[in-house]
Design an enzyme around this catalytic site. Sequence first.
Site, PDB file in Angstrom:
ATOM      1  N   CYS A   2     -76.812   7.076  -5.961  1.00 47.15           N
ATOM      2  CA  CYS A   2     -77.463   7.406  -4.808  1.00 47.15           C
ATOM      3  C   CYS A   2     -77.909   6.243  -4.017  1.00 47.15           C
ATOM      4  O   CYS A   2     -77.610   5.030  -4.580  1.00 47.15           O
ATOM      5  CB  CYS A   2     -78.794   8.238  -4.704  1.00 47.15           C
ATOM      6  N   ILE A  53     -73.489  13.783  -9.354  1.00 50.74           N
ATOM      7  CA  ILE A  53     -72.816  13.448 -10.698  1.00 50.74           C
ATOM      8  C   ILE A  53     -72.979  14.540 -11.601  1.00 50.74           C
ATOM      9  O   ILE A  53     -72.274  14.848 -12.410  1.00 50.74           O
ATOM     10  CB  ILE A  53     -73.215  11.990 -11.332  1.00 50.74           C
ATOM     11  N   LEU A  54     -74.549  14.637 -12.080  1.00 49.63           N
ATOM     12  CA  LEU A  54     -75.042  15.613 -12.966  1.00 49.63           C
ATOM     13  C   LEU A  54     -75.474  16.713 -12.337  1.00 49.63           C
ATOM     14  O   LEU A  54     -76.185  16.348 -11.179  1.00 49.63           O
ATOM     15  CB  LEU A  54     -75.990  14.757 -13.843  1.00 49.63           C
ATOM     16  N   GLU A  77     -78.354   6.516 -13.470  1.00 48.59           N
ATOM     17  CA  GLU A  77     -78.248   7.690 -14.442  1.00 48.59           C
ATOM     18  C   GLU A  77     -79.269   7.351 -15.608  1.00 48.59           C
ATOM     19  O   GLU A  77     -79.423   6.073 -16.036  1.00 48.59           O
ATOM     20  CB  GLU A  77     -76.694   7.627 -15.080  1.00 48.59           C
ATOM     21  N   ILE A 288     -55.319  -3.320 -11.096  1.00 46.57           N
ATOM     22  CA  ILE A 288     -54.660  -3.694 -10.006  1.00 46.57           C
ATOM     23  C   ILE A 288     -54.130  -5.263 -10.668  1.00 46.57           C
ATOM     24  O   ILE A 288     -54.733  -5.882 -11.597  1.00 46.57           O
ATOM     25  CB  ILE A 288     -55.526  -3.946  -8.813  1.00 46.57           C
ATOM     26  N   SER A 360     -66.881   0.351 -16.932  1.00 48.12           N
ATOM     27  CA  SER A 360     -66.188  -0.905 -16.855  1.00 48.12           C
ATOM     28  C   SER A 360     -66.406  -1.711 -18.055  1.00 48.12           C
ATOM     29  O   SER A 360     -67.365  -1.315 -18.852  1.00 48.12           O
ATOM     30  CB  SER A 360     -67.179  -1.643 -15.641  1.00 48.12           C
ATOM     31  N   GLY A 361     -65.775  -2.901 -18.236  1.00 48.09           N
ATOM     32  CA  GLY A 361     -65.976  -3.671 -19.394  1.00 48.09           C
ATOM     33  C   GLY A 361     -67.025  -4.770 -19.167  1.00 48.09           C
ATOM     34  O   GLY A 361     -67.127  -5.734 -20.068  1.00 48.09           O
TER      35      GLY A 361
END
Length: 617
Positions: A2, A53-54, A77, A288, A360-361
Amino acid sequence: MCGICGIVLARRGERADMDAVARMNDAMIHRGPDDTGVWNGGHVALAMRRLSILDVTGGHQPMTNEDGSVIVVFNGEIYNFRELRADLEARGHVFRTQSDTEVIVHAYEQFGDAALERFNGMFAFALYDTGRDRLLAARDRLGIKPLFYGLRNDALVFASELGALMRSRVFSGEMNPAALDAYFTFLYIPAPDTVYTGVHKLRPGEKLVFEKGRLTLERYWRPVFAPDPKWTLDSAAEAYHALLEDAVRLQRISDVPLGAFLSGGMDSSSVVATLAGMSARPVKTFTIGFDDKAADETPYARIAAQRFGTDHTEAILHPDMAGIAPQLMAHFGEPFADSSAVPMWLVSRLARQQVTVALSGDGGDELFAGYSWVHNTRRVQAYRRVPPVLRSLIDAALHLVPSSPTIAKLRRFSWDARLDGRAAFRRRETCLDADARAALYRTGFANAVAQNAVDRFEEHAADGPSDFDDWMLYQDTVLYLPDDILVKVDRMSMAHSLEARVPLLDHRLIEFAATLPFGLKYAGGVSKRLAKQAFRDILPPELLVQRKRGFAMPIHRWFRKDLRRHFAEMVLTNNARCTTFLNQNAVRALFRRHDAGHEDNGHALWAILMFEHWLHL
């Protein structure tokens, strides 16, 4: 995920400016296009924009406890919310939703501010306790989610984005010279500063309390390096694998489509491999590349995608840089010049076409010594052991050779050997050093910088561990990671209403890595040793030996081609706004030397270009 904002006045009899709250909230619709909410308590107003999301239908905010005495707005989260909820229900708390947000209010009721230590997640929230007339705001341990605030005339104003906060019109917008100097030094502005005087970033692992007109700040967490020699490469690799699996298990929870960024590097591939092992369906992955072979990493991403059977989407792009640059600045809200924001923007746009959440890493380089500047600083330290007479001869020889980008790098390496380790490390994290900035600034701006000097790098340096190798990793974890990398990830993903999660920054992994001897992370020219050991039988061998890439951007070449005309039209004109601060002759000289191929000034030119775009907002 949010965007949150609010105004809290010191006195109960006054009323918060609801028009200002509405302006701030509307400015963050990209952070939360699915829902909006406002709580008006007279002298306190809280608002939010929601990306659901939840508990998509039941997680409306602002959210309260049973009797409405505690109200929260929340961005992020809480990954362990189910475990926390079970504990709180056993203690008698009654829940009305399936949302992780509701856990925050009940945990606060039960544990007070100490609830922060129980949360595993990425978050920034503001919680108002009506009985105590007290606002508690907090940011997660690593600074994954942002929060800006300012106090003026007994009014505390906060928001998830700087641009939104400034829409309150409470602050004058006076520029902070020290923050701008930091920008041209590092390409970002370290917390707690912002480009505006009187407006601040909440630091990672920090809480803010506003009670009875008094604002207090306190750090509730920071990394502590305490290497344990009992770890072996095998035992550490086993522990790391188990921790990463649990982090991914927690972070894959979602009621909306979820996927992952895949650069083909060690870190993102490890996350995808772990996620794929838990998923009944093929994981959606996204990468990409650019139509520039030196910057195209799609072949490695393709190898990983094939190995783990992902539903892979890739795109080779030739982006409109002149069109993208001003859009980037609008989301950062202040000057920011890490050029890798461009590929992050592009891959987020690509992913959002199919998913709402992407893993993501990011974080692996800070954990396990993946950055080249750490490796090169150690090489400089080794080079210092060469007899001074021989180093002087090498210096002299390098200055006789015609200038080129390669020769310039060798000269800088040789010069670094004259510095102590910390100064050499700082130089490698610096875009424009003190001499370059002195030449670049106009006299008036240079004087303002001198009068408002502040050095956040040195502040962090003083708090770091005594071991130099660990000190470098600490510095990256508390400065570069939250103020550059995570800023880029948050703003560029949220610009497309995409939630980016970072399993490698589960705080348990950070605390674990801080117990490891440096030699398990980097030795013999090999970085991320234990991570590679942990995934040696899982990842394709090509991914274990390739050099670090990330989502690369050919910035140096682009300033000689794609960005050449745009830079000239924006910056090298008499009406360029940056000339209020910068010496145009010095800017032209930087551009000419780069254009001629004598130097690689791409990052400095990008910083100047992005500053000019920011001045046009």
